[in-house]
Design a protein around this motif. Structure first.
Motif, PDB file in Angstrom:
ATOM      1  N   GLU A  59       0.805  -1.203   0.000  1.00  0.00           N
ATOM      2  CA  GLU A  59       0.000   0.000   0.000  1.00  0.00           C
ATOM      3  C   GLU A  59       0.848   1.267   0.000  1.00  0.00           C
ATOM      4  OE1 GLU A  59      -2.661  -0.257   3.270  1.00  0.00           O
ATOM      5  OE2 GLU A  59      -3.797  -1.930   2.443  1.00  0.00           O
ATOM      6  N   GLN A  89     -11.113  -2.057  -9.296  1.00  0.00           N
ATOM      7  CA  GLN A  89     -11.952  -2.683  -8.276  1.00  0.00           C
ATOM      8  C   GLN A  89     -11.613  -2.055  -6.923  1.00  0.00           C
ATOM      9  OE1 GLN A  89     -10.962  -6.869  -7.889  1.00  0.00           O
ATOM     10  NE2 GLN A  89      -8.859  -6.484  -8.576  1.00  0.00           N
ATOM     11  N   PRO A  90     -12.522  -2.124  -5.964  1.00  0.00           N
ATOM     12  CA  PRO A  90     -12.305  -1.424  -4.693  1.00  0.00           C
ATOM     13  C   PRO A  90     -10.995  -1.765  -3.988  1.00  0.00           C
ATOM     14  CG  PRO A  90     -14.592  -2.084  -4.872  1.00  0.00           C
ATOM     15  CD  PRO A  90     -13.889  -2.692  -6.043  1.00  0.00           C
ATOM     16  N   LYS A  91     -10.600  -3.016  -3.998  1.00  0.00           N
ATOM     17  CA  LYS A  91      -9.387  -3.385  -3.267  1.00  0.00           C
ATOM     18  C   LYS A  91      -8.114  -2.881  -3.938  1.00  0.00           C
ATOM     19  CE  LYS A  91      -8.732  -8.014  -5.280  1.00  0.00           C
ATOM     20  NZ  LYS A  91      -8.653  -9.467  -4.975  1.00  0.00           N
ATOM     21  N   SER A  92      -8.235  -2.317  -5.144  1.00  0.00           N
ATOM     22  CA  SER A  92      -7.063  -1.791  -5.853  1.00  0.00           C
ATOM     23  C   SER A  92      -6.960  -0.270  -5.790  1.00  0.00           C
ATOM     24  CB  SER A  92      -7.097  -2.235  -7.324  1.00  0.00           C
ATOM     25  OG  SER A  92      -6.985  -3.634  -7.435  1.00  0.00           O
ATOM     26  N   TYR A  93      -7.857   0.380  -5.061  1.00  0.00           N
ATOM     27  CA  TYR A  93      -7.834   1.844  -5.022  1.00  0.00           C
ATOM     28  C   TYR A  93      -6.504   2.391  -4.507  1.00  0.00           C
ATOM     29  CZ  TYR A  93     -12.940   1.753  -5.671  1.00  0.00           C
ATOM     30  OH  TYR A  93     -14.212   1.552  -6.152  1.00  0.00           O
ATOM     31  N   LYS A  94      -5.982   1.783  -3.423  1.00  0.00           N
ATOM     32  CA  LYS A  94      -4.763   2.304  -2.802  1.00  0.00           C
ATOM     33  C   LYS A  94      -3.498   1.931  -3.559  1.00  0.00           C
ATOM     34  CE  LYS A  94      -6.197   2.750   2.039  1.00  0.00           C
ATOM     35  NZ  LYS A  94      -5.878   2.368   3.428  1.00  0.00           N
ATOM     36  N   SER A 115     -15.770   1.232 -11.356  1.00  0.00           N
ATOM     37  CA  SER A 115     -15.642   0.241 -10.295  1.00  0.00           C
ATOM     38  C   SER A 115     -17.012  -0.042  -9.689  1.00  0.00           C
ATOM     39  CB  SER A 115     -14.662   0.751  -9.218  1.00  0.00           C
ATOM     40  OG  SER A 115     -14.429  -0.242  -8.240  1.00  0.00           O
ATOM     41  N   SER A 118     -18.588   0.231  -2.824  1.00  0.00           N
ATOM     42  CA  SER A 118     -18.203  -0.632  -1.708  1.00  0.00           C
ATOM     43  C   SER A 118     -17.937   0.215  -0.480  1.00  0.00           C
ATOM     44  CB  SER A 118     -16.941  -1.436  -2.077  1.00  0.00           C
ATOM     45  OG  SER A 118     -15.807  -0.581  -2.066  1.00  0.00           O
ATOM     46  N   TYR A 120     -14.929   0.391   0.788  1.00  0.00           N
ATOM     47  CA  TYR A 120     -13.529   0.829   0.720  1.00  0.00           C
ATOM     48  C   TYR A 120     -13.458   2.346   0.540  1.00  0.00           C
ATOM     49  CZ  TYR A 120     -11.635  -3.918   0.082  1.00  0.00           C
ATOM     50  OH  TYR A 120     -11.265  -5.225   0.257  1.00  0.00           O
TER      51      TYR A 120
END
Length: 332
Positions: A59, A89-94, A115, A118, A120
């Motif tokens: 991260e 996708q939400p888990k890839s935002y950071k 996306s 979510s 996130y």
């Protein structure tokens, strides 16, 4: 694992009883068992710590390249205006999405991420929310959502629409060089083309292509209205049905400019591989890829920052540079 722990616990209990009788060897075994249990139960904590450290590393946000190293601002390229749609996708935002914004995304005239809504944190990213469940086979739904947005909000404000995955790295100067030879009022579709579809890592549609294809997204005779499907295959079918055909973006040497696989795979691909046999101008070695590549695919978020350095800051000294730095009083 649980059975082993129970068995060892019972053994330890027996050893404790014997150790209390002060037998020398039993005391030694008792000490060894205590050490074993300490290793067993602290291993999990150590593993947790290492995973936690790995997550922190993943991260970690990279540095932004100073503007002084960017040859052109996004308003200086050409007369053409480009809208960038990045599938994420939400888990890839950071990680991936943030890296795109910090690197090549800075050079888009307009950029949005497509996306799923979510819990996130969206990291202040410009996000278009798609209704479908966040699954690989619903990329087709995200793609349609992105192009509908382009059609409704930007069709008269941009000339080209770039769709890219969040693990793509786009070299905008080379993209503008390619597009400068074409008219966005023509129905054009650039990408790494195969016989029946185009690689989904990144591709470009002219404004006329977007104008034709979006209205038929809900026409089952011309285009799939389902959320699921192979995005690259489905879009190619839709475009073909409205007379938007694949446009070859190869350079004057017939070398690829859209690199739909990682660079090593492009250079070393087996000649019997489907991705080699189905391409228009397949080559291997350094001839696989153009001197003016438009994009690279399968790029980690860390590598995006590395590419910023390698493309925009790194310089190779010329013979003239070397000659000019010699000490005038030294060896000639």
């Amino acid at each position: 694992h649980v059975a082993s722990v129970l068995l060892l616990s019972l053994t330890a209990h027996k050893m404790i009883i014997r150790a209390l009788n002060s037998k020398k060897y039993d005391i030694l075994i008792f000490i060894m068992l205590i050490y074993f249990f300490w290793e067993l139960f602290t291993e999990t904590d150590i593993r947790k710590i290492s995973v936690s450290e790995k997550m922190k590393k993943e991260e970690k946000r990279g540095p932004k390249l100073p503007d002084e190293f960017i040859p052109f601002s996004k308003s200086d390229f050409t007369k053409y205006r480009i809208l960038c749609l990045v599938i994420t996708q939400p888990k890839s935002y950071k990680t991936r999405a943030t890296a795109v914004m910090d690197t090549w995304g800075r050079r888009c005239q307009h950029i949005y991420f497509v996306s799923t809504k979510s819990e996130y944190s969206e990291e202040n990213l410009p996000i278009i929310h798609n209704h479908a469940e966040d699954r690989y086979y619903n990329l087709w739904s995200k793609t349609k959502t992105g192009f509908k947005f382009a059609y409704e909000k930007y069709l008269d404000k941009v000339d080209w629409v770039l769709k890219a995955d969040d693990d793509a790295y786009v070299i905008f100067e080379n993209l503008h060089k390619l597009l400068a030879m074409y008219n966005p009022d023509d129905p054009l579709f650039f990408g790494l083309h195969f016989q029946k579809f185009t690689n989904g890592g990144a591709y470009v549609l002219s404004s006329e292509a977007v104008r034709r294809v979006v209205p038929v997204f809900q026409n089952p005779d011309l285009c799939s209205g389902q959320d699921f499907g192979h995005e690259d295959l489905e879009l190619t079918k839709c475009l073909k049905n409205v007379d938007v055909l694949q446009t070859d973006p190869s350079d004057d040497k017939l070398e690829e400019t859209f690199l739909g696989f990682d660079l090593w795979s492009m250079m070393t691909m087996n000649t019997d591989h489907w991705a080699f046999t189905k391409r228009r101008n397949p080559k291997i070695g350094f001839e696989c890829c153009s001197e003016y590549p438009v994009y690279f695919h399968k790029i980690s978020h860390e590598r995006m920052y590395e590419l910023e350095y390698l493309i925009y800051k790194l310089r190779v000294a010329t013979a003239a540079d070397i000659q000019s730095t010699y000490d005038p009083m030294g060896r000639e």
